[in-house]
Scaffold this active site. Structure first.
Site, mmCIF file in Angstrom:
data_model
loop_
_atom_site.group_PDB
_atom_site.id
_atom_site.type_symbol
_atom_site.label_atom_id
_atom_site.label_comp_id
_atom_site.label_asym_id
_atom_site.label_seq_id
_atom_site.Cartn_x
_atom_site.Cartn_y
_atom_site.Cartn_z
ATOM 1 C CD GLN A 140 -2.786 1.502 2.321
ATOM 2 O OE1 GLN A 140 -3.494 -0.225 3.158
ATOM 3 N NE2 GLN A 140 -3.622 1.900 2.293
ATOM 4 C CG PHE A 141 1.391 4.129 -3.585
ATOM 5 C CD1 PHE A 141 1.296 5.570 -4.005
ATOM 6 C CD2 PHE A 141 0.356 2.685 -4.028
ATOM 7 C CE1 PHE A 141 -0.175 5.579 -4.632
ATOM 8 C CE2 PHE A 141 -0.636 3.411 -5.048
ATOM 9 C CZ PHE A 141 -0.900 5.248 -5.711
ATOM 10 C CB THR A 142 -1.930 5.529 0.022
ATOM 11 O OG1 THR A 142 -2.727 4.059 0.884
ATOM 12 C CG2 THR A 142 -2.325 4.933 -1.116
#
Length: 152
Positions: free
Chosen positions: A78-80
């Site tokens: 999850q890059f966010t």
């Protein structure tokens, strides 16, 4: 690396209507990787995740690790988790590692967790539009950041 670790009674990941990973009783781990992350970060965080004593013992106290309960992990990239929201209202993800670095690290960490648990870790699909369903147990949610080890 940043991780959001949730104790769950169940969790699953679906991509294009197909379940890619599904667990009962264990941890849903959302992982964000940045350019500065390296093998040491991955090893430190993997050890912390499998040794976190956040499962209840016979007295109802959080004294057991995922290893102690023979639990499972659903591991989702999850890059966010590296969203920067200081300026304006649209998050910037400039600190998140590019896929050519992040995906191999994600897959390597999944293998590392599998080795430490001595069982297969369930996965999402890197870079896909994933639908994650979970039932948080407790709720218990822990955040960790390898760049701030003194506080974790």
């Amino acid at each position: 690396m940043r991780a959001v670790i949730q104790r769950v009674t169940r969790a699953s990941c679906t991509v294009d209507g197909q379940i890619t990973g599904e667990i009962e009783n264990g941890l849903l781990v959302l992982i964000g990787i940045e350019d500065e992350d390296d093998q040491q970060d991955m090893e430190w965080l993997s050890q912390k995740i499998v040794n976190l004593r956040i499962f209840s013992d016979e007295q109802g106290l959080m004294n057991k690790s995922i290893q102690d309960i023979d639990g499972n992990i659903l591991f989702i990239s999850q890059f966010t988790l590296f969203a920067q929201t200081k300026k304006g209202n649209r998050p910037s993800f400039i600190r998140a590692a590019k896929p050519n670095k992040a995906e191999p690290m994600y897959l390597e960490m999944a293998k590392n967790l599998s080795t430490l648990l001595n069982k297969k870790v369930q996965l999402g699909i890197f870079g896909a539009d994933m639908k994650v369903d979970l039932r948080n147990d407790g709720p218990v949610t822990i955040m960790m950041n390898t760049k701030d080890k003194d506080n974790y």
